[in-house]
Structures are given as C-alpha cells and as structure tokens.
Design a protein around this motif. Structure first.
Motif, PDB file in Angstrom:
ATOM      1  N   SER A   1       0.817  -1.219   0.000  1.00 46.13           N
ATOM      2  CA  SER A   1       0.000   0.000   0.000  1.00 46.13           C
ATOM      3  C   SER A   1       0.850   1.268   0.000  1.00 46.13           C
ATOM      4  O   SER A   1       0.455   2.286  -0.590  1.00 46.13           O
ATOM      5  N   MET A   2       2.020   1.213   0.640  1.00 51.05           N
ATOM      6  CA  MET A   2       2.884   2.397   0.662  1.00 51.05           C
ATOM      7  C   MET A   2       3.304   2.789  -0.759  1.00 51.05           C
ATOM      8  O   MET A   2       3.291   3.973  -1.127  1.00 51.05           O
TER       9      MET A   2
ATOM     10  N   TRP B   1       0.185   4.202  -2.692  1.00 53.60           N
ATOM     11  CA  TRP B   1      -0.118   5.575  -2.321  1.00 53.60           C
ATOM     12  C   TRP B   1       0.925   6.544  -2.891  1.00 53.60           C
ATOM     13  O   TRP B   1       0.595   7.641  -3.332  1.00 53.60           O
TER      14      TRP B   1
ATOM     15  N   ASP C   1      -5.066  10.902   6.805  1.00 61.92           N
ATOM     16  CA  ASP C   1      -4.082  10.064   7.499  1.00 61.92           C
ATOM     17  C   ASP C   1      -3.599   8.917   6.601  1.00 61.92           C
ATOM     18  O   ASP C   1      -3.627   7.748   6.980  1.00 61.92           O
ATOM     19  N   LEU C   2      -3.174   9.282   5.402  1.00 61.01           N
ATOM     20  CA  LEU C   2      -2.716   8.289   4.431  1.00 61.01           C
ATOM     21  C   LEU C   2      -1.292   7.823   4.747  1.00 61.01           C
ATOM     22  O   LEU C   2      -0.514   8.537   5.387  1.00 61.01           O
ATOM     23  N   GLU C   3      -0.986   6.636   4.265  1.00 62.91           N
ATOM     24  CA  GLU C   3       0.352   6.071   4.479  1.00 62.91           C
ATOM     25  C   GLU C   3       1.309   6.637   3.422  1.00 62.91           C
ATOM     26  O   GLU C   3       1.432   6.111   2.318  1.00 62.91           O
ATOM     27  N   ALA C   4       1.954   7.737   3.783  1.00 57.19           N
ATOM     28  CA  ALA C   4       2.839   8.398   2.831  1.00 57.19           C
ATOM     29  C   ALA C   4       4.047   8.970   3.563  1.00 57.19           C
ATOM     30  O   ALA C   4       3.910   9.551   4.652  1.00 57.19           O
ATOM     31  N   ARG C   5       5.214   8.798   2.978  1.00 55.91           N
ATOM     32  CA  ARG C   5       6.447   9.339   3.563  1.00 55.91           C
ATOM     33  C   ARG C   5       6.495  10.848   3.374  1.00 55.91           C
ATOM     34  O   ARG C   5       6.081  11.371   2.355  1.00 55.91           O
TER      35      ARG C   5
ATOM     36  N   ASP D   1      10.607  12.145   7.208  1.00 56.83           N
ATOM     37  CA  ASP D   1      10.902  10.717   7.075  1.00 56.83           C
ATOM     38  C   ASP D   1      12.140  10.513   6.195  1.00 56.83           C
ATOM     39  O   ASP D   1      12.973   9.644   6.466  1.00 56.83           O
TER      40      ASP D   1
END
Length: 521
Positions: free
Chosen positions: A153-154, A157, A197-201, A205
């Motif tokens: 998923s990362m 996204w 609140d998405l999974e994103a760097r 990070d």
C-alpha cells in the motif's frame, strides 16, 4: 521541450508565489546533496539560502535559481572525508574567488563555444539525472539498515499521490493561471495526506532515513541564522595545495552548469542573460558560503525550471525562494517536514518532462550522424559520469568532427595563363586537418617552369598551414622551378620562413587579417 510555461511576463504576484513553490522544492534536494558531500543537512540548507539570495540579487540571469547541487557535492566528498569540513569551506571560498575572476576577465563568453548538439545532450542528460534521483524516494530503509523498494500500500499511495500531483500541475493552468499549479499541487496533496491520514512518507521521514539510528528521534530541519566564521585552517602553502585542486574543479563545474542553465532559460523565455555578471554573482555567493558555513553550489536546472514554469521571471522570485526557505528553517520547520515526498516527486517529474528535449528525436532523424553521435555521447556521459566532463568531451568531439569534415573542403582549380604559367586557384581553409589534402593538389615534378598558387579564395588558419606552404616551396625549388604565391596576407607572409621570397605582394588586393604570434609582437 514541452511548453509548460504559464506566463512569459514578470510581475510581483507570479514571482512571490513561484518563489514559495521553489522554496518547498529546495528542501529535500539540499538535504540530500549535503549527505552526498558528507556534511550535515543544515550546511546544505544554508547553501541553498545564500546561493539563492545572492545570485538572484546580483547575478546575470533573473529567474534562475541557485543552491546546493549534486554536481558540486560529488566533488566535495573526498576533501571532506580526508581533511574535514573546514577545508571544504576554504575550498568553496577559493572557488568563489576564481569565479569572480572569471567574470571580471569576461570569460563567460566562452560558453558560446558549446555547440547545439552538446547543449541538447546536456539538457537531456540532466533531465535523466533528475528523474533517476527521484527514484530514490521510492526506497525505504528496512530494519537491517538496508535500502529497499517500497511495496504494498505504501508504494501504491506513493504512485497515486505522485500522479495526482502531476495531474494538477498539468490541468490546472488550463483552468486558471492565477496561482502556480505546482504550489497548488503541493498544498492539496499535503492536506489530503494529513487530512485522511494516508500512508505516505514525508520530508522528515526522508531526513531520518539518511541519519544514523541514534539521531533519528531528534531529527529536525529547524535551525538558526548562519553566522560568520573564518575557516579554521592553517594559512600556508600546504593548505593551498590541499584545497586548490578541489576549488578549481568546483569553479569549473559551477560555471559550466550555471552558464548552460542560463542559456537554456534564455531560450525558453526569449530573453538574454549576462554570462559574465552571472560568473561574478556565483563567485560572490560561493565566497559568502565559505565564510557562513554553507557548502556552496551553482545554478539548479530543476528548481529553475519549476520557477520558470510557475511564472517566476524577475529577481524577486529567487529572492523570495531564499527568504521563504530561511523562514522555514527559523520559524516553520514543522510545516516543511510534513510535506509528502510524493508531492515533491510529482513536481520534479513534471520538470523532467518539460526539460527533456523531446524534439531531439526528430532532430536526430534530420541532422547528420555526427551531430546525433555527439548528442547521445554528451547525454550518456552526463548520466554516468559528470556534467563538466560531458560538456568538455562534447566540445572536443564536436571540434574534431568539424576539423575532419572541413579537412576535405580544400581544393584547387587549375588553368594556364597567357604566359604559359600554371595557376592553382585554391578554395577552402588551410589548417592542420587539410594539410595532407593541400599537398596532394600539387605536382611539382610535372608542373611547368612557373607555377602560381593563388590564395584569393582560401585562408591560412594556423602554423601547420604555413609549414605546408614552406614545404611545398622546398619541393618546387628542388625541381628548379619558380613558385609565385599571390593574395596572401602580409602577416602570413612574415611568418613564412622558406617561401617568403616567393610571395608577390599586392596592397590593393591582398587580404588582411590579424594573427596572434610572438614573432609579430
């Protein structure tokens, strides 16, 4: 290049908004190049601020953005590793002084010697380099401290947000050009990531991923104003021997990249920058960097394209970018740290699309194979080695190709005049490359007693040509025949040693062109 320019006129609103966009894009690259050079992130951010501010204020190309660059960072690595950062600051100061001297003595004009195929190769090579650099953002550090590609998923996204950023930048100008599309894209994607609140760097990070494990928890981009400090190195000849090689390379790489970027922006905006003034501006900026703890730098083609594509044209755009970057460092580091990397990657991908000379594929089919070879050679060397090396190699190869092609352009028409003399009417340049063809034009053994060599339609370009004439005079003398040389310039006549006695001067018809020679001095 694909035309993504939203405005061709300079105004305050466009410059300010474009400058804010550029400031956001400066952060991750400044941090990344600092790590490449082996110094702390703040050294790269200080460099981006000072280079951007000073070159925008006093440089020769409004709208061009300067900062810490990868081309110069790779040159610094060995010096920092062997002697420490203080020697780097000293080298940057010396490089800046050399650049100021280059501008003072008006050496910027020599950028005109870069042929068009080399320019195309430079642009295409840098576009590929920018693209490859962005691929690093699709990697993460696993629990063993090893970088690996994103998965699951990362990755999805990251790709989706990057595509969304690119779509906004591409389609928004079709609806409105009131604000830079890149800025809208970055803000939209940032709000989307944190709102859902998405999974994103994010940028922080990225910084943490480049730091040792014990420093990750305290990582921040917050800092203070750079302070003046003389590099703590011994002021002796040994220090000069240490820093001089690095300083010279930094000077050359910085000027080549800056002047080529200047030429590119000139072409895009249909204006003309001032190369010598830019040399001085780059030099002053690098000198100040060395005294205020920055790693130095030069023009940045990626950020310059973002600025131009967003409507930034005046000096205010670069000054705004530098001041906004400083403001982020001093007061708003958390805002920068929360920007998703996908948004910045999307912006840079658009820059790649707009920078790459897609027309070069059509050009290759239409031009000769020599130009196509030079284009691909410069592109390849830019990608696998270094920009400066690529440009130097491209210029040398282009010069050799030019010499080879013109070596066969010399020929002679012969006829016999009323006196029975054989006349060689030369056409074409006589220089080192055409000497062999020149000698083959004559037949001393079978020619009549009197022979005329007429240079009315020819020109002697170098000492090899003069030597060829002297050698030919020797051959006719051995055959006991009389040689007559006509329509040669007085300067060339003075430089001949053996054939000077055969020159027949005609003040009204002989050409006159100046020759630089110690013999004539």
């Amino acid at each position: 290049m694909i035309d993504l320019i939203t405005s061709r006129d300079s105004n305050v609103k466009n410059d300010v908004l474009s400058g804010i966009t550029v400031a956001l894009a400066l952060v991750p690259e400044a941090v990344a190049f600092a790590f490449v050079a082996g110094v702390e992130p703040m050294v790269g951010l200080y460099a981006a601020f000072m280079m951007g501010l000073i070159t925008s204020a006093i440089g020769g190309r409004p709208g061009m953005i300067s900062g810490a660059t990868g081309a110069m960072a790779v040159v610094m690595v060995a010096l920092v590793a062997q002697h420490g950062i203080q020697y780097l600051f000293a080298a940057v100061i010396l490089a800046g002084i050399l650049q100021i001297l280059a501008g003072t003595f008006r050496l910027g004009k020599f950028i005109r010697l870069v042929p068009y195929p080399v320019m195309l190769g430079f642009v295409n090579g840098l576009a590929i380099v920018i693209f490859l650099a962005q691929l690093g953002q699709f990697k993460i550090v696993n629990e063993f401290g090893v970088q690996e590609w994103m998965q699951g998923s990362m990755l999805y996204w990251m790709l989706g947000l990057t595509a969304l950023t690119m779509a906004i930048i591409y389609f928004l100008p079709k609806l409105t050009t009131a604000v830079p599309a890149s800025l809208v894209a970055i803000v939209t994607v940032t709000l989307l990531v944190h709102g859902l609140d998405l999974e994103a760097r994010t940028v922080i990070d990225f910084v943490r991923g480049m730091l040792p494990e014990d420093q990750k928890a305290t990582a921040t981009l917050a800092g203070e104003l750079p302070s003046f400090s003389v590099p703590m190195v011994p002021l002796n000849m040994e220090t000069l021997y240490i820093i001089l090689p690095t300083a010279v390379i930094l000077c050359l790489v910085g000027l080549i990249e800056s002047l080529l970027t200047l030429s590119l922006i000139d072409e895009m905006t249909d204006t003309r920058g001032r190369g010598n003034k830019e040399c001085v501006g780059q030099g002053v900026a690098n000198t100040v960097n060395g005294f205020f703890g920055g790693m130095g730098g030069c023009a940045m083609i990626g950020q310059s394209m973002i600025n131009i594509n967003s409507g930034g044209r005046g000096r205010l755009s670069g000054i705004t970018a530098a001041l906004v970057l400083l403001g982020f460092i001093l007061f708003a580091a958390p805002l920068i740290e929360m920007i998703p990397l996908a948004a910045l990657v999307g912006v840079m991908f658009i820059v790649v699309i707009g920078t790459f000379e897609w027309a070069s594929f059509r050009i290759v089919r239409g031009v000769n194979k020599e130009d196509a070879f030079v284009l691909f050679l410069v592109t390849a060397i830019t990608v696998v080695a270094d920009l400066a090396i690529a440009v130097v190699v491209g210029v040398i190869v282009s010069a050799l190709v030019f010499a080879w092609k013109h070596a066969t352009h010399i020929h002679a028409k012969t006829h016999t005049d009323d006196d029975g003399w054989k006349v060689y009417d030369l056409e074409g340049p006589l220089f080192f490359g055409s000497v062999l063809h020149f000698r083959d034009l004559f037949d001393p053994q079978n020619d009549p007693q009197d022979v005329v060599i007429d240079f009315r339609e020819s020109r002697i370009w170098d000492s090899s040509g003069l030597d060829a004439i002297d050698g030919l005079a020797d051959k006719y003398k051995e055959q006991g025949k009389k040689l007559h040389i006509r329509h040669i310039s007085p300067e060339c006549s003075e430089l001949l040693t053996k054939a000077q006695e055969y020159v027949e001067m005609n003040v009204n018809e002989d050409p006159r062109y100046r020759i630089a020679s110690d013999k004539l001095g």
